[in-house]
Design a protein around this motif. Structure first.
Motif, mmCIF file in Angstrom:
data_model
loop_
_atom_site.group_PDB
_atom_site.id
_atom_site.type_symbol
_atom_site.label_atom_id
_atom_site.label_comp_id
_atom_site.label_asym_id
_atom_site.label_seq_id
_atom_site.Cartn_x
_atom_site.Cartn_y
_atom_site.Cartn_z
ATOM 1 N N LEU A 13 -15.349 10.978 0.036
ATOM 2 C CA LEU A 13 -14.997 12.404 0.055
ATOM 3 C C LEU A 13 -13.968 12.730 -1.016
ATOM 4 N N VAL A 14 -12.971 11.853 -1.138
ATOM 5 C CA VAL A 14 -11.917 12.080 -2.145
ATOM 6 C C VAL A 14 -12.515 12.006 -3.544
ATOM 7 N N LYS A 15 -13.301 10.965 -3.796
ATOM 8 C CA LYS A 15 -13.882 10.794 -5.136
ATOM 9 C C LYS A 15 -14.796 11.969 -5.493
ATOM 10 N N GLU A 16 -15.614 12.376 -4.539
ATOM 11 C CA GLU A 16 -16.553 13.476 -4.812
ATOM 12 C C GLU A 16 -15.823 14.784 -5.084
ATOM 13 N N SER A 17 -14.775 15.042 -4.323
ATOM 14 C CA SER A 17 -14.097 16.319 -4.550
ATOM 15 C C SER A 17 -13.302 16.312 -5.849
ATOM 16 N N TRP A 18 -12.770 15.152 -6.223
ATOM 17 C CA TRP A 18 -12.073 15.082 -7.516
ATOM 18 C C TRP A 18 -13.061 15.318 -8.666
ATOM 19 N N LYS A 123 -9.286 23.568 -1.336
ATOM 20 C CA LYS A 123 -9.999 24.639 -0.632
ATOM 21 C C LYS A 123 -10.638 25.577 -1.626
ATOM 22 N N GLU A 124 -9.848 25.967 -2.610
ATOM 23 C CA GLU A 124 -10.318 26.892 -3.643
ATOM 24 C C GLU A 124 -11.494 26.285 -4.421
ATOM 25 N N GLU A 132 -12.137 19.804 7.271
ATOM 26 C CA GLU A 132 -10.951 19.083 7.733
ATOM 27 C C GLU A 132 -10.988 17.604 7.400
ATOM 28 N N GLU A 133 -12.190 17.072 7.314
ATOM 29 C CA GLU A 133 -12.324 15.654 6.980
ATOM 30 C C GLU A 133 -11.873 15.401 5.532
ATOM 31 N N VAL A 134 -12.246 16.323 4.653
ATOM 32 C CA VAL A 134 -11.833 16.221 3.255
ATOM 33 C C VAL A 134 -10.304 16.332 3.174
ATOM 34 N N GLU A 135 -9.784 17.324 3.879
ATOM 35 C CA GLU A 135 -8.334 17.532 3.876
ATOM 36 C C GLU A 135 -7.595 16.303 4.415
ATOM 37 N N GLY A 136 -8.118 15.738 5.495
ATOM 38 C CA GLY A 136 -7.487 14.570 6.106
ATOM 39 C C GLY A 136 -7.469 13.379 5.161
ATOM 40 N N SER A 139 -4.954 14.067 2.370
ATOM 41 C CA SER A 139 -3.587 14.055 2.901
ATOM 42 C C SER A 139 -3.111 12.636 3.155
ATOM 43 N N GLN A 140 -4.006 11.847 3.727
ATOM 44 C CA GLN A 140 -3.640 10.463 4.049
ATOM 45 C C GLN A 140 -3.322 9.677 2.774
ATOM 46 N N ALA A 141 -4.193 9.814 1.766
ATOM 47 C CA ALA A 141 -3.961 9.096 0.508
ATOM 48 C C ALA A 141 -2.689 9.602 -0.156
ATOM 49 N N TYR A 142 -2.516 10.916 -0.191
ATOM 50 C CA TYR A 142 -1.331 11.508 -0.824
ATOM 51 C C TYR A 142 -0.055 11.011 -0.138
ATOM 52 N N ASP A 143 -0.053 10.996 1.197
ATOM 53 C CA ASP A 143 1.145 10.567 1.930
ATOM 54 C C ASP A 143 1.546 9.139 1.561
#
Ligand code: HEM
Length: 157
Positions: A13-18, A123-124, A132-136, A139-143
């Motif tokens: 999810l992270v890779k795809e959204s980036w 989101k934009e 929410e799964e994408v956000e989670g 967020s987890q990686a960023y934290d």
């Protein structure tokens, strides 16, 4: 310690959204910084490229570089969390990150501001692909990455 539980799905999810955001760096870096300033107007004075102008400058290389770094390093962190179960940043990189932020007057709460700006930018950029799964996952990686930088900043104090 044990398993931090970052799943393959989350990594994807992270890779795809980036990949999506990467297609328009000028747009999303501007959005990202506009959000930072909307959430924390006082943060403006910390950034050399924001200090001297009334508006968030368009096509500023330093602004784009910072936005890209935050997104790209978070994405790399997601990969490492999945592969190794922890964040691995080269010592020299971490020291540099620690000192540059310490010198700029960055404090712990600023990391929450940047996380919120990151989430809003996702989101934009993702539109209906955002959930929410994408956000989670982000967020987890960023934290994890933010914690590594904050810890280094404390060592350097
Ligand atoms: C500079 C990365 C979070 C404020 C930098 C630089 C990097 C970086 C690599 C060096 C300059 C560059 O290459 O663009 C990151 C990463 C972050 C993060 C990966 C989070 C995971 C933050 C936060 C703040 C912040 C939370 C404060 C709101 C700054 C400032 C500079 C800087 C003020 C100096 C830029 C200048 O004035 O030219 N950051 N940063 N950063 N960062 Fe961050």
């Amino acid at each position: 310690m044990g398993d931090i539980g970052f799943t393959e799905k989350q990594e994807t999810l992270v890779k795809e959204s980036w990949e999506i955001l990467k297609q328009d760096i000028p747009k999303y870096s501007l959005h990202f910084f506009s959000q930072i300033l909307e959430i924390a107007p006082a943060a403006k004075d910390m950034f050399s490229f924001l200090r001297d102008s009334d508006e968030v400058p368009r096509n500023n290389p330093k602004l784009k570089a910072h936005a890209v770094k935050v997104f790209k390093m978070t994405c790399e962190t997601a990969i490492q969390l999945r592969e190794k179960g922890k964040v691995v940043v080269a010592d020299t990189t971490l020291q540099y990150l620690g000192s540059v932020h310490l010198k700029s007057g960055v404090l712990d709460p600023h990391f929450e501001v940047v996380k919120e700006a990151l989430v809003r930018t996702l989101k934009e950029g993702l539109g209906e692909k955002y959930n929410e799964e994408v956000e989670g996952a982000w967020s987890q990686a960023y934290d994890h990455l933010a914690l590594a930088i904050k810890t280094e900043m404390k060592h350097e104090e």
